[in-house]
Design an enzyme around this catalytic site. Structure first.
Site, PDB file in Angstrom:
ATOM      1  N   ASP A 197      22.340  10.598  20.577  1.00 31.32           N
ATOM      2  CA  ASP A 197      23.567  11.231  21.063  1.00 31.32           C
ATOM      3  C   ASP A 197      23.386  11.718  22.498  1.00 31.32           C
ATOM      4  OD1 ASP A 197      26.148  12.136  20.975  1.00 31.32           O
ATOM      5  OD2 ASP A 197      25.687  13.979  19.885  1.00 31.32           O
ATOM      6  N   TRP A 246      25.319  12.357  29.619  1.00 30.23           N
ATOM      7  CA  TRP A 246      24.294  11.969  30.602  1.00 30.23           C
ATOM      8  C   TRP A 246      24.962  11.253  31.783  1.00 30.23           C
ATOM      9  CZ3 TRP A 246      22.352   7.454  32.750  1.00 30.23           C
ATOM     10  CH2 TRP A 246      21.047   7.503  33.285  1.00 30.23           C
ATOM     11  N   ARG A 286      31.101   6.585  31.039  1.00 31.78           N
ATOM     12  CA  ARG A 286      30.327   6.756  29.797  1.00 31.78           C
ATOM     13  C   ARG A 286      29.488   5.509  29.479  1.00 31.78           C
ATOM     14  NH1 ARG A 286      31.675  10.378  26.262  1.00 31.78           N
ATOM     15  NH2 ARG A 286      31.231   8.966  24.562  1.00 31.78           N
ATOM     16  N   ASN A 303      33.320   5.704  15.616  1.00 32.33           N
ATOM     17  CA  ASN A 303      33.282   5.218  17.010  1.00 32.33           C
ATOM     18  C   ASN A 303      34.376   4.179  17.311  1.00 32.33           C
ATOM     19  OD1 ASN A 303      29.630   5.351  17.362  1.00 32.33           O
ATOM     20  ND2 ASN A 303      31.183   6.882  17.882  1.00 32.33           N
TER      21      ASN A 303
HETATM   22  C1  FPP Z   1      26.152   8.367  21.395  1.00 35.38           C
HETATM   23  O1  FPP Z   1      26.393   8.957  22.646  1.00 35.38           O
HETATM   24  C2  FPP Z   1      25.684   6.983  21.507  1.00 35.38           C
HETATM   25  C3  FPP Z   1      26.336   5.900  21.016  1.00 35.38           C
HETATM   26  C4  FPP Z   1      27.611   6.001  20.295  1.00 35.38           C
HETATM   27  C5  FPP Z   1      25.846   4.524  21.208  1.00 35.38           C
HETATM   28  C6  FPP Z   1      24.375   4.339  21.290  1.00 35.38           C
HETATM   29  C7  FPP Z   1      24.077   2.939  21.659  1.00 35.38           C
HETATM   30  C8  FPP Z   1      23.113   2.576  22.524  1.00 35.38           C
HETATM   31  C9  FPP Z   1      22.150   3.490  23.133  1.00 35.38           C
HETATM   32  C10 FPP Z   1      22.928   1.115  22.782  1.00 35.38           C
HETATM   33  C11 FPP Z   1      21.838   0.749  21.881  1.00 35.38           C
HETATM   34  C12 FPP Z   1      21.555  -0.604  21.710  1.00 35.38           C
HETATM   35  C13 FPP Z   1      20.848  -1.039  20.622  1.00 35.38           C
HETATM   36  C14 FPP Z   1      20.492  -2.479  20.516  1.00 35.38           C
HETATM   37  C15 FPP Z   1      20.442  -0.150  19.509  1.00 35.38           C
HETATM   38  P1  FPP Z   1      27.855   9.524  22.961  1.00 35.38           P
HETATM   39  O2  FPP Z   1      28.632   8.431  23.604  1.00 35.38           O
HETATM   40  O3  FPP Z   1      28.450  10.059  21.713  1.00 35.38           O
HETATM   41  O4  FPP Z   1      27.535  10.654  23.999  1.00 35.38           O
HETATM   42  P2  FPP Z   1      28.319  12.042  24.174  1.00 35.38           P
HETATM   43  O5  FPP Z   1      28.141  12.812  22.903  1.00 35.38           O
HETATM   44  O6  FPP Z   1      27.629  12.666  25.336  1.00 35.38           O
HETATM   45  O7  FPP Z   1      29.749  11.709  24.450  1.00 35.38           O
END
Ligand code: FPP
Length: 251
Positions: free
Chosen positions: A21, A26, A34, A69
């Site tokens: 998360d 970031w 994003r 999501n």
């Molecule tokens: C959560 O951060 C992250 C995700 C929903 C996606 C994670 C995916 C990747 C890192 C790509 C990975 C690739 C593979 C092959 C596993 P958020 O968007 O919810 O962040 P926030 O809470 O700061 O909004």
């Protein structure tokens, strides 16, 4: 001194699950979109998976895309799907070189065709690998999984293949998408949020929970080592009174 030197290799968790998360925050901190955060999350995935395999962890499960999501803007959903396809494609060689098997859990049928195709290809190609399994939770949510399991069981009862008295923990486990995977002993969530967000609710009944403020794109192997050291200090009682140490690794 690295946290790695403090890890007791005889008491590793067999399965570590991670809620990655903080990608969006970031990116925002850097004044970027994003999707830039998701792109940079891949380096964290690579380093963490490699470190887990080197240590001798058996399973690592990453919450890569939740059922919820799908509610994000189409632009972000599409970018995430493309990133998943391109990352899985690019990393197939690394998975082969490191003897890592790819598995997936979740409502895979709901994914775009290109994603399903790439996933199936890499799962097939890596199916003989033995060192560790990397499990991607895609279009996954625990309630979806439990509802799905209950539907399957109800259907079997209706068809006379099962009796309602056959329903127990074990039977439910056998109908979850994780039926071939041991429960995680350690669950890590990044980004300073203290929630489970519909992830592996059944499977984490006795897991140790570890939260870190690090945003996912900044997470590296040293952070994984730190979480494992913390895990090894915990007293696991499983509802009893005596301490139960995490079980010894399979060879
Ligand atoms: C959560 O951060 C992250 C995700 C929903 C996606 C994670 C995916 C990747 C890192 C790509 C990975 C690739 C593979 C092959 C596993 P958020 O968007 O919810 O962040 P926030 O809470 O700061 O909004």
């Amino acid at each position: 001194m690295s946290f790695k030197d403090k890890i007791n290799l005889q008491q590793l968790p067999k399965h570590i699950a991670i809620i990655m998360d903080g990608n969006g925050r970031w990116a925002k901190q850097k004044g970027k979109l994003r999707t830039f955060g998701h792109q940079n999350g891949v380096a964290a995935v690579r380093d963490t998976v490699e470190a887990a395999a080197e240590l001798g962890i058996n399973f690592i499960t990453l919450y890569a895309f939740s059922t919820e999501n799908w509610n994000r803007p189409a632009f972000e959903v599409n970018a995430l799907m493309e990133l998943l396809v391109s990352t899985i494609h690019k990393e197939t060689k690394t998975l082969m070189d490191n003897d890592i098997k790819l598995l997936s859990i979740g409502d895979i049928e709901s994914l775009p065709k290109s994603c399903k195709k790439q996933l199936a290809e890499t799962i097939e190609k890596t199916s003989g690998n033995k060192r560790m399994a990397l499990v991607l939770a895609l279009s996954y949510s625990s309630r979806w999984e439990i509802v799905n399991a209950v539907k399957q069981i109800a259907q079997k009862v209706q068809e006379g293949k099962l009796k309602s008295t056959d329903v127990d923990d074990k039977l439910i486990e056998q109908h979850l998408t994780t039926s071939q995977i041991t429960d995680p002993e350690l669950l890590i969530r990044t980004s300073g949020e203290y929630r489970i967000s519909n992830f592996l609710l059944w499977q984490i009944a006795y897991s140790e929970l570890y939260f870190t403020d690090k945003l996912w794109p900044d997470f590296r192997r040293e952070d994984l080592y730190q979480a494992i050291v913390d895990f090894q200090k915990r007293e696991r009682r499983f509802g009893g009174v005596t301490s139960v140490k995490p079980q010894k690794q399979h060879a």
